[in-house]
Scaffold this motif. Structure first.
Motif, PDB file in Angstrom:
ATOM      1  N   THR A 137      33.585  10.822 -12.775  1.00 21.71           N
ATOM      2  CA  THR A 137      32.206  11.095 -12.804  1.00 21.71           C
ATOM      3  C   THR A 137      31.650  11.505 -14.145  1.00 21.71           C
ATOM      4  O   THR A 137      32.050  12.844 -14.531  1.00 21.71           O
TER       5      THR A 137
ATOM      6  N   ARG B 241      25.532   5.002 -12.608  1.00 23.86           N
ATOM      7  CA  ARG B 241      25.307   5.884 -11.444  1.00 23.86           C
ATOM      8  C   ARG B 241      24.078   5.759 -10.814  1.00 23.86           C
ATOM      9  O   ARG B 241      23.799   5.876  -9.501  1.00 23.86           O
TER      10      ARG B 241
ATOM     11  N   LEU C 282      28.356   4.639  -4.344  1.00 25.29           N
ATOM     12  CA  LEU C 282      29.978   5.006  -4.554  1.00 25.29           C
ATOM     13  C   LEU C 282      30.574   4.487  -3.270  1.00 25.29           C
ATOM     14  O   LEU C 282      31.787   3.981  -3.494  1.00 25.29           O
TER      15      LEU C 282
ATOM     16  N   ARG D 193      33.526   1.660  -3.223  1.00 25.96           N
ATOM     17  CA  ARG D 193      35.319   1.920  -2.810  1.00 25.96           C
ATOM     18  C   ARG D 193      35.483   0.792  -1.858  1.00 25.96           C
ATOM     19  O   ARG D 193      36.459   0.449  -1.963  1.00 25.96           O
TER      20      ARG D 193
ATOM     21  N   LEU E 100      38.625   8.959  -9.313  1.00 29.45           N
ATOM     22  CA  LEU E 100      37.114   8.939  -9.638  1.00 29.45           C
ATOM     23  C   LEU E 100      36.778   9.799 -10.775  1.00 29.45           C
ATOM     24  O   LEU E 100      37.175  10.885 -10.644  1.00 29.45           O
TER      25      LEU E 100
ATOM     26  N   GLN F 270      27.492   7.660 -15.113  1.00 25.33           N
ATOM     27  CA  GLN F 270      28.298   6.384 -14.763  1.00 25.33           C
ATOM     28  C   GLN F 270      29.252   7.138 -13.893  1.00 25.33           C
ATOM     29  O   GLN F 270      29.716   8.268 -13.999  1.00 25.33           O
ATOM     30  N   TYR F 271      29.744   6.133 -13.012  1.00 21.08           N
ATOM     31  CA  TYR F 271      31.010   6.560 -12.079  1.00 21.08           C
ATOM     32  C   TYR F 271      32.143   5.573 -12.746  1.00 21.08           C
ATOM     33  O   TYR F 271      31.764   4.377 -13.202  1.00 21.08           O
ATOM     34  N   HIS F 272      33.297   5.881 -13.185  1.00 23.39           N
ATOM     35  CA  HIS F 272      34.554   5.334 -13.485  1.00 23.39           C
ATOM     36  C   HIS F 272      35.402   5.339 -12.132  1.00 23.39           C
ATOM     37  O   HIS F 272      35.986   6.521 -12.004  1.00 23.39           O
ATOM     38  N   LEU F 273      35.717   4.088 -11.769  1.00 26.03           N
ATOM     39  CA  LEU F 273      36.448   4.082 -10.553  1.00 26.03           C
ATOM     40  C   LEU F 273      37.717   3.558 -10.751  1.00 26.03           C
ATOM     41  O   LEU F 273      37.873   2.189 -11.172  1.00 26.03           O
TER      42      LEU F 273
END
Length: 123
Positions: free
Chosen positions: A74, A102, A107, A111, A72, A78-81
């Motif tokens: 953060t 975000r 989140l 996932r 992850l 944004q979140y980049h997963l």
């Protein structure tokens, strides 16, 4: 589930901005969806292969007897997963890269959905 349907499923996740299925051995994406002017998924896919490879080198140097489930990153908005896929027909060099807004994303649910997509994906 084929790649196209898997990418559509990922884009249905709340807050999804873009998604790519990437081979980190080659750095090439097998498919993308979303993105736009400010998010070039091809460039991001290639760049994130370096992230995955780097983490694998560190794990090897530390002699960790484990595998990466996800990574992850953060950002403020944004979140980049990055979800490494280990259940896709013996191709162990694939990952899903998902970018989430975000403010709109959950989140934990993202996932969970990526894990489900992983189990159903046929490459």
């Amino acid at each position: 589930m084929n790649i196209e349907n898997a990418l559509k499923e990922c884009m249905s996740i709340a807050g999804a901005v873009g998604v790519a299925l990437v081979d980190y051995d080659s750095g090439m994406s097998l498919g993308t969806s979303g993105g736009g002017d400010w998010l070039n998924l091809e460039v991001a896919a290639a760049g994130n292969t370096d992230v995955v490879r780097s983490k694998m080198r560190v794990m090897s140097a530390l002699a960790l007897n484990d595998s990466i489930e996800d990574i992850l990153i953060t950002l403020h908005r944004q979140y980049h997963l990055i979800r490494l896929l280990d259940s896709v027909n013996a191709r162990s060099s694939l990952f899903l890269y998902l970018v989430l807004d975000r403010d709109q994303a959950n989140l934990a649910l993202a996932r969970h959905y990526l894990k489900r997509v992983e189990t159903e994906l046929q490459v």
